[in-house]
Scaffold this active site. Structure first.
Site, PDB file in Angstrom:
ATOM      1  N   GLY A  11       0.823  -1.218   0.000  1.00  0.00           N
ATOM      2  CA  GLY A  11       0.000   0.000   0.000  1.00  0.00           C
ATOM      3  C   GLY A  11       0.852   1.261   0.000  1.00  0.00           C
ATOM      4  CG  ASP A  57      -7.072 -11.631   4.858  1.00  0.00           C
ATOM      5  OD1 ASP A  57      -6.847 -10.862   5.823  1.00  0.00           O
ATOM      6  OD2 ASP A  57      -8.205 -11.808   4.383  1.00  0.00           O
ATOM      7  CE  LYS A  92     -12.987 -11.323   8.410  1.00  0.00           C
ATOM      8  NZ  LYS A  92     -13.411 -12.262   7.331  1.00  0.00           N
ATOM      9  N   GLY A 103      -0.809 -11.315  18.853  1.00  0.00           N
ATOM     10  CA  GLY A 103      -0.454 -12.681  19.257  1.00  0.00           C
ATOM     11  C   GLY A 103       0.918 -13.055  18.745  1.00  0.00           C
ATOM     12  CE1 TYR A 146      -8.837   3.046   8.360  1.00  0.00           C
ATOM     13  CE2 TYR A 146      -9.394   5.309   8.921  1.00  0.00           C
ATOM     14  CZ  TYR A 146      -8.452   4.359   8.586  1.00  0.00           C
ATOM     15  OH  TYR A 146      -7.123   4.709   8.474  1.00  0.00           O
ATOM     16  CE  LYS A 150      -6.732   1.834  10.978  1.00  0.00           C
ATOM     17  NZ  LYS A 150      -5.444   1.120  10.876  1.00  0.00           N
ATOM     18  CE1 TYR A 160      -4.133  -9.432  22.723  1.00  0.00           C
ATOM     19  CE2 TYR A 160      -1.994 -10.519  22.652  1.00  0.00           C
ATOM     20  CZ  TYR A 160      -3.363 -10.556  22.484  1.00  0.00           C
ATOM     21  OH  TYR A 160      -3.961 -11.717  22.072  1.00  0.00           O
ATOM     22  NE  ARG A 187      -6.373   7.712   0.476  1.00  0.00           N
ATOM     23  CZ  ARG A 187      -5.335   7.037   0.939  1.00  0.00           C
ATOM     24  NH1 ARG A 187      -4.893   7.259   2.145  1.00  0.00           N
ATOM     25  NH2 ARG A 187      -4.738   6.142   0.193  1.00  0.00           N
TER      26      ARG A 187
HETATM   27  N1  UDP Z   1     -13.027  15.919  -0.884  1.00  0.00           N
HETATM   28  C1  UDP Z   1     -13.477  16.776  -1.868  1.00  0.00           C
HETATM   29  N2  UDP Z   1     -13.462  16.348  -3.179  1.00  0.00           N
HETATM   30  C2  UDP Z   1     -13.024  15.115  -3.556  1.00  0.00           C
HETATM   31  C3  UDP Z   1     -12.543  14.234  -2.537  1.00  0.00           C
HETATM   32  C4  UDP Z   1     -12.567  14.686  -1.213  1.00  0.00           C
HETATM   33  O1  UDP Z   1     -13.895  17.928  -1.589  1.00  0.00           O
HETATM   34  O2  UDP Z   1     -13.066  14.795  -4.762  1.00  0.00           O
HETATM   35  C5  UDP Z   1     -13.027  16.384   0.504  1.00  0.00           C
HETATM   36  C6  UDP Z   1     -13.701  15.432   1.496  1.00  0.00           C
HETATM   37  O3  UDP Z   1     -15.099  15.677   1.553  1.00  0.00           O
HETATM   38  C7  UDP Z   1     -12.995  15.802   2.791  1.00  0.00           C
HETATM   39  C8  UDP Z   1     -11.579  16.196   2.328  1.00  0.00           C
HETATM   40  O4  UDP Z   1     -11.679  16.467   0.934  1.00  0.00           O
HETATM   41  O5  UDP Z   1     -13.606  16.906   3.396  1.00  0.00           O
HETATM   42  C9  UDP Z   1     -10.546  15.126   2.569  1.00  0.00           C
HETATM   43  O6  UDP Z   1     -11.037  13.912   2.044  1.00  0.00           O
HETATM   44  P1  UDP Z   1     -10.226  12.558   2.047  1.00  0.00           P
HETATM   45  O7  UDP Z   1     -11.151  11.499   1.569  1.00  0.00           O
HETATM   46  O8  UDP Z   1      -8.944  12.744   1.315  1.00  0.00           O
HETATM   47  O9  UDP Z   1      -9.809  12.311   3.577  1.00  0.00           O
HETATM   48  P2  UDP Z   1     -10.610  12.337   4.954  1.00  0.00           P
HETATM   49  O10 UDP Z   1     -12.003  12.891   4.748  1.00  0.00           O
HETATM   50  O11 UDP Z   1     -10.600  10.942   5.421  1.00  0.00           O
HETATM   51  O12 UDP Z   1      -9.792  13.255   5.770  1.00  0.00           O
END
Ligand code: UDP
Length: 324
Positions: A11, A57, A92, A103, A146, A150, A160, A187
């Site tokens: 990743g 996995d 998961k 573990g 998520y 977390k 642990y 993102r």
């Molecule tokens: N966002 C946006 N346009 C996009 C993608 C994301 O305005 O095409 C906004 C989203 O609504 C958030 C911010 O950018 O307020 C960051 O989003 P991202 O998914 O990168 O991370 P996270 O929300 O988990 O911080």
């Protein structure tokens, strides 16, 4: 030679961690189930003698033969689009996966660092966020899978540590960007850059007044490295405190790419946090760490990476098989 297991190795963050620990002369075992990771992020490591890759996995029993000194648990989907597509896997890997790795850490007497997140603060009512803030999370919202995984991950990690005495570290990672982000994971950094490079409108969600604080990946990796080698067991925020509204960020990217794209406004996703900025006093004090790469430099490097993608990759929409 010290041996380290890095989960989520294919990743974005995992692959940069593999590079870093190889450069520090560790023997690195990368592990990934490749649901959201991509082998091209680590293919340059396959020829090295001190790198191994296990296609596995971590929600299933994890076996590593011989001695193991460190574990970094970075396997997890990490974008709101992924949580919607693969909510069960997201839950998961943070819960069952973390349990398996704890573990393993106990068995091997290894030190383990887990990748937690600013999402544990939810849509925060305290600003900027310090590690003492308990958060404001909607358990049953789209991000709950998520955020709660977390939060559970942090709890089981502390348990642990307390009950089994294993050496644990918890990094609360704020928005991080850089080369090897997935172009179409939704993102905001790859979304805006991809749109600008394709000549599409830039999609700002809501009115764009929500804020984020973006940390360049090399800075984050340095923080993780220092935290792993420190002796502090409680959560530590790692991120760049330089906060910006998403609308201003869109304008910055349009300027950077030298395009004249329009901004179009779309609806704000459910439970999208309105403000986010890390308080990094702890990291400064304990790790003598703070980001050194400002957004203009980090974004230049990130843009260079995306400009190097082939036309085919730039236009390809993602057709991943998430059913496994
Ligand atoms: N966002 C946006 N346009 C996009 C993608 C994301 O305005 O095409 C906004 C989203 O609504 C958030 C911010 O950018 O307020 C960051 O989003 P991202 O998914 O990168 O991370 P996270 O929300 O988990 O911080």
């Amino acid at each position: 030679m010290k041996k380290i297991l890095i989960t989520g190795a294919a990743g974005f963050l995992g692959s940069h961690l593999c590079d870093r620990f190889i450069n520090e002369s560790f023997h690195v075992i990368g592990m990934d189930n490749l649901i959201t990771g991509d082998l091209k992020n680590i293919e340059h490591l396959f020829k090295l003698e001190n790198f191994e890759f296990y296609h596995h996995d971590v929600t299933k029993f994890v076996h590593v033969s011989g001695e193991l000194d460190y574990i970094l648990h970075f396997a997890s989907p990490a974008s709101p689009i992924d949580y919607l597509k693969i909510p069960i896997q997201t839950l998961k890997v943070g819960s069952l996966g973390t349990h398996n790795l704890l573990g393993l850490a106990k068995e091997k007497k290894a030190r383990i660092l887990i990748a937690s997140t600013s999402e544990v603060y939810g849509d925060p009512l305290v600003h900027p966020q310090t590690e003492e803030y308990y958060g404001n999370v909607n358990t049953i919202g789209p991000r709950g899978v998520y955020d709660e995984a977390k939060r559970f991950q942090e709890s089981i990690t502390m348990a642990y540590h307390t009950y089994h005495g294993i050496e644990t570290r918890i990094a609360r990672i704020f928005n991080t960007y850089g080369p090897r982000m997935r172009l179409n994971d939704g993102r905001v950094v790859p979304a805006f850059i991809g749109q600008s490079l394709r000549g599409e409108d830039v999609t700002v969600f809501g009115d764009g007044s929500q804020t984020r604080s973006f940390c360049y990946v090399d800075d984050l990796i340095e923080g993780i490295y220092r935290l792993l080698l420190s002796d502090y067991v409680y959560p530590v925020n790692l991120g760049n405190p330089h906060e910006i509204t998403i609308k201003d960020f869109a304008e910055e990217i349009i300027k950077l790419t030298g395009t004249d794209q329009k901004i179009v406004y779309k609806s704000l996703p459910v439970n999208d946090p309105l403000q986010r900025q890390p308080n990094i006093s702890k990291a400064k004090e304990l790790l003598n760490w703070e980001p050194t790469i400002d957004r203009s430099e980090g974004m230049r490097r990130t843009l260079a990476y995306f400009q190097n993608l082939s036309k085919e990759e730039l236009y390809k929409s993602e057709h991943r098989d998430f059913s496994k």
